[in-house]
Scaffold this active site. Structure first.
Site: not given
Ligand code: HH2
Length: 256
Positions: A198, A240
């Site tokens: 992040k 995660r």
């Molecule tokens: N962070 C992201 C997405 N979903 N869910 C939970 N429970 N906790 C988190 O910290 C979290 C989440 C963001 O990361 P990522 O899926 O890599 O990116 P994007 O939202 O751009 O798909």
């Protein structure tokens, strides 16, 4: 929990797994690397992300959930009831709800599956505009306690709480939540933490280099491992992550 983004625009892996075959193959890699849960998402929740129409999100995620659910526990990362229901039909047994919506908790309760409540303020378009807290740890803890209790009232037996690192948070807020993770653990629910790759890590490393340029997303592995190791050592029960192999090794060392 390994991250599987079936999206063109996720902040770290957007576009890499948009085709079903590529997504399923990456899911297999996450499983081989030791993921116990694969979190399938078809809509980015990064700051500024666009809303994806229902039919497109369904098209992205349902075949991937169906292909992987016989092999590993699948969590569905969605804020849409219609997507959550279809993913459950395809074998998902955990709803990862970054919007803490009562409707998704009810769906989890009715289906007899698990539910993750995550803290966020606003939506992806607005959440990074002016994050402000008087006491971020107290406010996030109170929010999670309230929504977890609502999920319990909706009949959910397996409830996870997540401080929502990077969601309506400045870097200092993220660091406070990690520093005081024990207060979230003390709520009495298993805690999920998502710090992987992040932006606050890029900001932190960029600043420590003495220049104002954030470290790029592909150069945040070591920082991510530092944070997940910290989180596990301070009571997180699930992390995660995009980099499952390195994280599983960190988990084994922490457990020992
Ligand atoms: N962070 C992201 C997405 N979903 N869910 C939970 N429970 N906790 C988190 O910290 C979290 C989440 C963001 O990361 P990522 O899926 O890599 O990116 P994007 O939202 O751009 O798909």
């Amino acid at each position: 929990m390994g991250v599987l983004n079936v999206t063109p625009d996720s902040f770290s892996d957007g576009g890499r797994f948009l085709e079903h075959a590529a997504a399923i193959a990456h899911g297999d890699v996450l499983i081989a690397d030791g993921a116990q849960v694969v979190d399938v998402g078809g809509e980015s929740s990064r700051p500024g992300a666009d809303v994806v129409p229902d039919d497109e999100e369904l098209r992205r995620v349902v075949p991937v959930v169906a292909a992987l659910s016989p092999k590993v526990r699948i969590s569905i990362d969605t804020v849409k009831p219609v997507v959550a229901r279809a993913a459950i039909d395809a074998g998902a047994t955990l709803i990862n709800d970054v919007s803490a919506s009562p409707e998704l908790a009810e769906i989890a309760g009715e289906a007899g599956i698990g539910y993750v409540v995550m803290h966020r303020v606003g939506d992806p378009k607005t959440m990074q505009d002016h994050p402000h807290y008087d006491d971020v740890v107290a406010e996030v803890s109170a929010f999670l306690a309230l929504h977890a209790a609502r999920a319990a009232d909706a009949g959910v037996k397996e409830i996870w709480v997540d401080p929502g690192i990077g969601f309506a948070k400045l870097p200092a807020h993220n660091l406070s939540l990690l520093r005081h993770l024990d207060q979230i653990v003390d709520l009495g629910y298993p805690v999920l933490v998502g710090t992987s790759r992040k932006a606050f890590l890029g900001d932190l490393l960029g600043a420590s280099d003495g220049n104002d340029e954030p470290t790029q997303v592909g150069d945040r592995l070591e920082a991510s491992i530092a944070t997940v190791t910290w989180a596990m050592a301070h009571g997180a029960s699930m992390i995660r992550v995009h980099d499952v192999k390195a994280s599983v090794e960190a988990a084994k060392v922490v457990a020992a």
